[in-house]
Each structure stands twice: as C-alpha cells, then as structure tokens.
Design a protein around this motif. Structure first.
Motif, mmCIF file in Angstrom:
data_model
loop_
_atom_site.group_PDB
_atom_site.id
_atom_site.type_symbol
_atom_site.label_atom_id
_atom_site.label_comp_id
_atom_site.label_asym_id
_atom_site.label_seq_id
_atom_site.Cartn_x
_atom_site.Cartn_y
_atom_site.Cartn_z
ATOM 1 N N ASP A 1 67.626 11.439 27.157
ATOM 2 C CA ASP A 1 67.549 12.756 27.783
ATOM 3 C C ASP A 1 68.920 13.404 27.991
ATOM 4 O O ASP A 1 69.030 14.383 28.744
ATOM 5 N N SER A 2 69.964 12.872 27.353
ATOM 6 C CA SER A 2 71.299 13.457 27.532
ATOM 7 C C SER A 2 71.336 14.905 27.061
ATOM 8 O O SER A 2 71.996 15.747 27.668
ATOM 9 N N TYR A 3 70.650 15.188 25.963
ATOM 10 C CA TYR A 3 70.581 16.552 25.429
ATOM 11 C C TYR A 3 69.158 16.831 24.972
ATOM 12 O O TYR A 3 68.404 15.916 24.622
ATOM 13 N N GLN A 4 68.812 18.114 24.932
ATOM 14 C CA GLN A 4 67.513 18.546 24.461
ATOM 15 C C GLN A 4 67.679 19.334 23.161
ATOM 16 O O GLN A 4 68.698 20.000 22.964
ATOM 17 N N PRO A 5 66.695 19.276 22.257
ATOM 18 C CA PRO A 5 66.766 20.074 21.031
ATOM 19 C C PRO A 5 66.999 21.542 21.346
ATOM 20 O O PRO A 5 66.380 22.102 22.258
ATOM 21 N N GLY A 6 67.919 22.151 20.607
ATOM 22 C CA GLY A 6 68.243 23.551 20.823
ATOM 23 C C GLY A 6 69.474 23.769 21.678
ATOM 24 O O GLY A 6 70.052 24.854 21.655
#
Length: 881
Positions: free
Chosen positions: A620-625
């Motif tokens: 969950d460090s980064y989300q798509p987009g």
C-alpha cells in the motif's frame, strides 16, 4: 569445527575459505600481528615494565577467530543467496511461460476450423478425386497455423493428427512423418486433465533428441474425440533467453535446468556442463560442494514455486559455481555515484549483519581501550618508580605495544568496513537483478495479452457472425458463449468483449458485465482498433481508470475482427486485463526472500511509467495513478538498462534497483508500433536516516618529545576531554582505570561524577569538562578515570574521554601560569610552548592541587589543604547540589 591455519572455523567453511581472497588477506594480516603479540608479550615479561600482554594477546586471538569466521560466513551466504535466486528464477520464469502453453492447447483444440478439417478429412480421405480439395483445405489450415505462430512465436510447429496418430496437417511440412506411434496420442485422447505435457524423444520431431510438446484431443460437437493437436514448444530457444537474462560476461556460474533424476536438460554453457550430464541435486541443503569433471563447485537446486497451481513438468533450476571463482566478484562499482555522506550513514546500519559480527568492532575498541590504559599506566609507573633496567627500551616497548594494538584494531575496522561495502554492493546488485526479473515477468505476461487478442480476433465464428448484415440475439449469444469459454481458460482477464464497427458492445464473457451489451465504448483505443489494417496489429489503452474495470486503472488490449475474406473490418475484440491482482502478484514474486522464503520487512516494489505514473505497487505504499515522488535518473534509463542507488524516503534509506523494460520477443520490439516504457523498481530498506552529527573528531595531539635532547625533562601524561587535550605531570598521576562500578550520587551537581572503589577505599571522581570548557564527549565514548594524588594517601579521580601519549618535555619549554590568574581559579599550572606551531600545539598542563582547589570553590566549600597519610582520604567536603 574445522581447523584451518591455526584458526577454528565453522564446518560450513571447510573447503571454501581458502578461495575467499579478501578473508584470506585479513587472516594473514591478523596472524602476522598475532606473531608480533607473541614477541611483545615475551619482551614485556623480560623488560620489567610490569605490563603483562597475555590477556590482550588472548583477547585479540579470540576476536581474530570470530572475525574470520563471520567474514567468511557472510561471504559464503552472499554467494549462496545469489545462486539460489538465479536457480529459482530460472525454473519459475520457465514455469510461468509453460502455464500459458497449458491454456493455449486447451483453447486451440476447440477451434472450429480444426474440427471442420478433421471431419472433412475423414469423409474425403477415401476419395481420390477429393485429394485436391483436401490439399486446398490443408493449405488453408497451414496458413491458420502460420498466423498462430506469427503471434505466439514460442512454438516451432503445430501438428494435427487423427485418433490413430496419422498426421493430417502440420505447419512444418519439411518434416516427413506420416504417422505417430508415440504414447502422447493415446494420452491426449484419454486424459481427464486439460492438457498432456510431454518432454521426450517424439517420433513426430525426429530431428530432435527430445522435445517439449503440449497435446490435447480435438472433439466434435457431440464431445467425441476425432483427433489430436500438438503444439511444439521452442524449448532451447526459450531457455537461451532465460539464461541470457541470468548470466553476464563476468559471471562464472552455470545455470542449468535439471529433470527429476538430476540430468541436465538445458545449460547456460554447454561446453562447461553439457546436456545429458548427471549432477547431484542440492535441494534440502543450503548448498553443496560437488565435483564435476576435475573441478569443485558450489551447487544449489531449487524446485518451482508454481504459478496459479501449475508446478510445471517437475524440473529444477540449478546453479553451479566454480569454488575458486565463487567469492571474489568485485561489486564496488555499484557504489559509484552515491553521495558520500549517505553512504557513510548506510555503512553504519545495524541491520546489515548478524549481531555477533556487529559486536566485533565494539569488542576490538574495548580491548584497545584497555590496552591503551595498560600502556599509559605502564609509562606512568616508569616515570614515578624508575624501576626499569632500561627506561628507554621500556618506553619504546610500551608504545610499540600500543601501536601494535592500534594496527590490530585497524585491521578489524577495515575488514568490517570492506564487508560493509560488499554487503551494500550486493544489496544494490540484488535489487537490480530483482528489478530485471520483475520487468521481465511483466513484459512476458503482456506479450501473451497482445497475442491473445489478435488470435481470438481470428476466431472464424466471430468473423462470420460480424460480417453478416444483422446481429440477432442468437448470434450475440453464440459470441458470448465462446467468450465465456475463453475467459474460463484465461483467468487473467476480468472481462472480454466483442464490439461492432460503431464501438457498440455485442457480447461479453462475464454475466456480471452484461449491462455493457448495447452500450458504446467511448475510447480512442476503440477507434484505433477499427482502423488496424492486418491481423498482426493491435491497440492498447493507456494505463488509466476505465469503466470497463470498475473505474480502476488497467490496460485494455484490442484487435480488429475482419470479415472472412479479410477485406474489411467488421468489429473488434477487447480484453480487459485484471491488472490489480496480476501486476501486484508479479511484483511480490520479484521481491527478495530470506532463508525462510519470507519477504524481509519494509521491502516493496513498483512498476512506473517514464512519466512517473505508478502502475502497480506490491503493497500500500503507492496506489495506481499516483506519481513517483522522485526520479534520481531511474526513469530516464534506456530500454533494457539498469541502475542502482540509495535514496531517502521519509526517515529511512533504501537500496533501489531499477530496470527499464525492453520487451519480450516481438512484443515492444524496435519495429513494433506499440511502445510503452515501464520501469520496475525494487526497494530494500537499509537503515533509518539519522540526523547529521555536528560533532567533529578529536584533533590529533602534536607534542614534540625532548627525550634525546640535553637538559632536564619531565614526563607529561596527556589525555583529552571533549575536543581539548590536556597534560598532567606524570608524578601527580597514580594510574588510569575504567569507570566500571562507579556509583553516582543524585543531586550532587554537574561536576561530581560519583564514587569509585580504589584499593579498598571509595574515592570521589569529578567531571572537569565544564570547568575546562572542553565540550561534550563523543557518542559511545568509553570514559577513563585518571586517579590523581594530592599528597600521600589522598586520591581523587577525574574523567577523561581518552588517553594520549606520555612525552618527555624539556623543563625549559614549560611556561608557568600565574598563581592568581583569574582569581586563582585556573586548573592549569603551566603551558608547553612550541617553536613550530604548524606541527605542534600549545598544551595546558593541569595541576592536581589546582584541580582540587577549583573543585572546592565550584562546590561552595573552602579550599582544604592536602592531607597527611593519617588524615581522611576525602578530597573536599561532600559535594553540594
């Protein structure tokens, strides 16, 4: 334990440690110093210095054994981990590829054109007048096979047989085999599984000793077997690609694929370890030392982890590394370009090594501190007692002992520092390797998606039904049924859709997406699809949120459906990639694993476009987009290029390896219209980013010794407090001790450090750093207590951060300070002058009596004169708050 050159080593190191050049270098240095310790210990016993080096010698000997063991084990573990990763990747990449083949054979065997040809062949084969018609149909089928292989270039041949093994049609007609008697024919007809996987000598392919073939039965509308289809996999070609990604020009390892009996079925270096050779498996062991030919190797074997329940043919990835080349790879170039301050912080990380190894420098520091104190005390005793038969020799011996200790400690520090560099370099190299694995998995996976949409667009039923003037509900239902069958075999898609020339959806594969039927897809990729000119073309959506994927980010692959006469586009097929779980799984599969197969805490990975848009993240460090918050040159890499570095994210440093995509086979090749550069980045936590220390190192003391000069001299015992050096007339010094066992007195004030037992009597110990304006101690300082005498039998101590040399200084160089300077509150009695300030420095010589008087004033008591031997040993009144 095994004994190697007078050092007890862990049994795992037997037979390999002699090949570790760096470890051997440090072992030789330390054993050379150990020989010096033997000589110094003997000389110390003969010299009358009262300095016994036996304990120090033994302590350094034990630490040498510990260091060599840990250095060697870390070096061994690093090589074994790299071998294990290569062996695992070799088998897992292949199994992922073969998983796609198991789906291909199941779908292609249901192709209507194949079924029709087998039925017509059976009906017309006995009629000599129908041979021309059969040949025409056979040629048409071969063209269809050719279309298939043009897209799925992993196959070398496609063979269609009847149930008796007679060859009805094949792509490669240069091979003249009219009939097969191989057991795969019967197995394909009878199997309850979805495919038959054969790796053996197959009579259909006589030019090859062994072939990898996927087979399945062809059935009629009633479900009866009417033939057998075979897909011949380009096994050697694919293994060459896998091996090419795992080995480099400076790599001595040989990567192998083994069958269950340990026979080599593929080799990255056939001249080194040839096909057909038998090697010992090393599955349950961390590694094995094996012999092959006239050479010893480290060997490691890994079974497949499987992919979506498919475990492959039961083969193993195996790596063999010549022992003499296993431990000497230079990875220092991985550190080039990393900021020196960042690198220094990372090198101090406590998380890089096991605790026993981290403690070695601390133990060496402790031994050296005790040694320095012994030498210092020996010099003080020499000055005060004059017992040595040869004072000059004794002095030289003492400082040679100190220098040898410093050299020994330096070897420990350099060896650990070198290992630090090696471990950090290995982490960076591993990150690059895993980033290469991640992007290779992605390119290979999306290659299949580009193939799938183009092949399914050639489905005869789609072409015929869409070419008709009217699309009835029955026709749409038939299209939907075929899509459902496909989606059942290819589970990486969330939905499949067929649309007409207006972009209007006619049918979908998932009943839950039926609301799309009748709706128009308003997207540029739809318009691009409908303008494609041939069956090799395809269109791909940008990686963006789409209603076709519940407004989540994904790719949609599409190809044009042409009329049967292939002269006009009658619609298209769109396949919606199930990006969220698929891309995340790819990244997780590429993350580093520890010896238990677990991902170390804090590791994560991302796929990111050149623009900086995140495509996927393993957690969950980064989300798509989202946007990657840094670049550091990772996004500007050329296709197929790698880069490693250390970056700070928040309050933590990470080792980062990156690899820019370069495609797979024809997919995203230079001649391809579709280009979409994506980088894989692997993040491995190194340590917390500590605040930069503003504390400078203690300056080196420069005082000239006047031992050889004429005239009277005095010995000055030097020590440092904070950043300042001070001296004491050695006649006023009893000895130095460590501060173990000192008892603090709460509320006693900042100058009073506590009480320490000395010769059976508690003596007060003071901290003079504030009175001397010397500054704070460096972190980790091991304080010494210098015991001073104020008259006979009256002792007190002062804290020192470190001990220096005890030079002989000409009395003429001592400049006494006025007794009433600053109201009589100065600590110093004299200052040592210098004629060469560029090489030496002024040094304040403190006086025990002046220190005692100043401490008395600071505590609010009246100064007390020195006591006689019958008086109390207490220096001053009890310290006040």
């Amino acid at each position: 334990m095994a004994r190697y050159k007078n050092i007890e080593l862990d049994d795992r190191l037997n037979g390999v440690v002699r090949h570790m050049n760096a470890v051997e270098e440090y072992r030789e240095l330390l054993q050379s110093l150990q020989a010096q310790w033997d000589n110094l210990t003997l000389l110390g016993q003969l010299s009358g210095t009262s300095t016994d080096m036996s304990d120090t010698r033994q302590a350094f000997a034990q630490l040498t054994t510990s260091l060599v063991n840990h250095l060697a084990l870390e070096t061994l573990d690093k090589s074994v981990q790299e071998m294990t990763a290569k062996a695992q990747v070799a088998i897992d990449i292949l199994v992922r590829n073969l998983f796609e083949r198991t789906a291909d054979i199941g779908f292609l065997a249901t192709d209507d054109d194949l079924r029709q040809f087998v039925g017509e062949h059976k009906a017309l084969s006995g009629n000599i007048h129908s041979q021309k018609q059969l040949q025409t149909q056979r040629n048409r089928l071969r063209e269809r096979f050719s279309e298939y292989v043009a897209k799925y270039s992993v196959y070398s041949d496609i063979i269609l047989m009847d149930t008796e093994g007679e060859v009805l049609a094949r792509l490669d007609e240069s091979v003249s085999v009219p009939r097969s008697s191989h057991p795969l024919v019967g197995e394909a007809i009878a199997t309850a599984a979805a495919y038959v996987e054969t790796y053996a000598a197959v009579d259909l392919l006589p030019q090859r000793e062994r072939s990898l073939v996927y087979s399945y039965r062809v059935t009629n509308a009633a479900g009866e077997a009417i033939g057998v289809l075979c897909l011949c996999f380009r096994f050697e070609n694919e293994m060459a690609r896998i091996f090419g990604n795992l080995t480099t020009a400076d790599d001595w390892s040989v990567v192998l694929l083994l069958d269950a009996q340990g026979e080599v079925i593929a080799s990255s270096d056939g001249f080194h370890i040839p096909l057909g050779a038998k090697v010992l498996l090393a599955i349950d062991d961390d590694y094995r030392i094996v012999r092959f030919g006239a050479q010893e190797y480290l060997a490691k074997t890994r079974p497949s982890n499987g992919y979506q329940g498919y475990l492959g043919p039961g083969w193993y990835g195996h790596v063999m590394l010549p022992v003499q080349h296993a431990f000497n790879k230079d990875s220092s170039e991985m550190l080039h370009g990393i900021d020196a301050a960042t690198l220094a912080s990372v090198m101090k990380s406590p998380s890089l090594f096991r605790e026993e190894l981290r403690n070695i420098p601390l133990q060496a520091e402790h031994i050296q501190s005790n040694l320095n104190r012994s030498v210092w005390n020996g010099s003080v005793r020499q000055s005060s007692t004059k017992q040595s038969l040869n004072p000059s020799f004794s002095k030289t011996l003492l400082w040679e002992i100190s220098n040898t200790g410093a050299k020994t400690k330096d070897v420990f520090e350099r060896s650990i520092a070198n290992l630090n560099e090696t471990v950090v370099s290995a982490l960076l190299r591993e990150s690059c390797f895993l980033a290469s694995l991640a992007i290779d998995i992605m390119d290979r996976n999306l290659y299949e998606r580009a193939n799938d949409c183009r092949w399914w667009a050639l489905t005869s039923s789609f072409r015929e039904l869409l070419a008709q003037p009217e699309m009835t509900p029955d026709k749409a239902a038939r299209i939907g049924s075929i899509l459902q069958t496909i989606n059942g075999l290819y589970t990486v898609y969330s939905n499949l859709a067929v649309f007409d020339t207006q972009g209007r959806v006619l049918a979908v594969s998932q009943p839950g997406e039926a609301a799309w039927v009748g709706r128009t897809i308003p997207a540029n990729w739809v318009r691009q699809t409908l303008t494609l000119e041939n069956s090799q073309g395809y269109a791909v959506s940008p990686f963006a949120a789409t209603p076709l994927y519940a407004d989540r980010h994904t790719y949609v692959y599409a190809a044009a459906i042409q009329a049967p006469e292939a002269n006009r586009v009658v619609g298209g097929i769109a396949i919606v990639f199930d990006a969220a779980p698929q891309l995340t799984a790819m990244l997780r599969d590429a993350l580093p694993k520890n010896e238990h197969g677990e991902v170390p805490s804090g590791c994560f990975a991302v796929f990111v476009e050149r623009s900086g848009q995140i495509i996927a993240c393993s957690d969950d460090s980064y989300q798509p987009g989202q946007r990657l918050p840094f670049d550091e040159g990772f996004l500007g890499l050329k296709n197929g290029a790698s880069k490693a570095g250390v970056i700070r994210m928040g309050n933590e440093y990470f080792a980062v390896g990156a690899r820019m995509s370069s495609g797979y086979r024809e997919y995203k090749a230079a001649q391809e219209t579709y280009q979409n550069d994506v980088a894989a980045l692997i993040f491995v936590p190194l340590c917390e980013a500590m605040a930069k220390s503003t504390q400078a190192g203690v300056p080196r003391l420069g005082i000239r010794s006047d031992r050889a000069s004429a005239g009277e001299t005095v010995e000055i015992a030097t020590f440092n407090v904070g950043q300042s050096w001070f001296g004491l007339n050695s006649a006023q010094v009893v000895e130095a001790m460590d501060n173990n066992g000192m008892t603090c007195v709460p509320g006693a004030g900042s100058n009073f450090a506590g009480y320490l037992m000395y010769r059976g009597t508690p003596i007060p110990v003071y901290d003079i750093r504030y009175l001397a304006n010397a500054g704070g101690a460096r972190a980790g300082t091991q304080h010494q207590v210098i015991v001073l005498k104020r008259g006979e039998g009256n002792h007190f101590g002062i804290l020192a951060d470190g001990l220096g040399e005890i030079p002989e200084v000409a009395l003429s160089r001592l400049r006494p300070l006025p007794g009433m300077l600053a109201g009589g509150n100065v600590l110093a009695e004299a200052i040592i002058s210098t004629e060469t300030p560029e090489k030496e420095q002024l040094l304040l010589v403190l006086g025990a009596e002046r220190i005692a008087m100043r401490l008395a004033v600071a505590s609010g008591d009246s100064p007390k004169p020195a006591t006689t031997p019958q008086q109390s040993p207490r220096l001053i009144a009890a310290p006040s708050a």
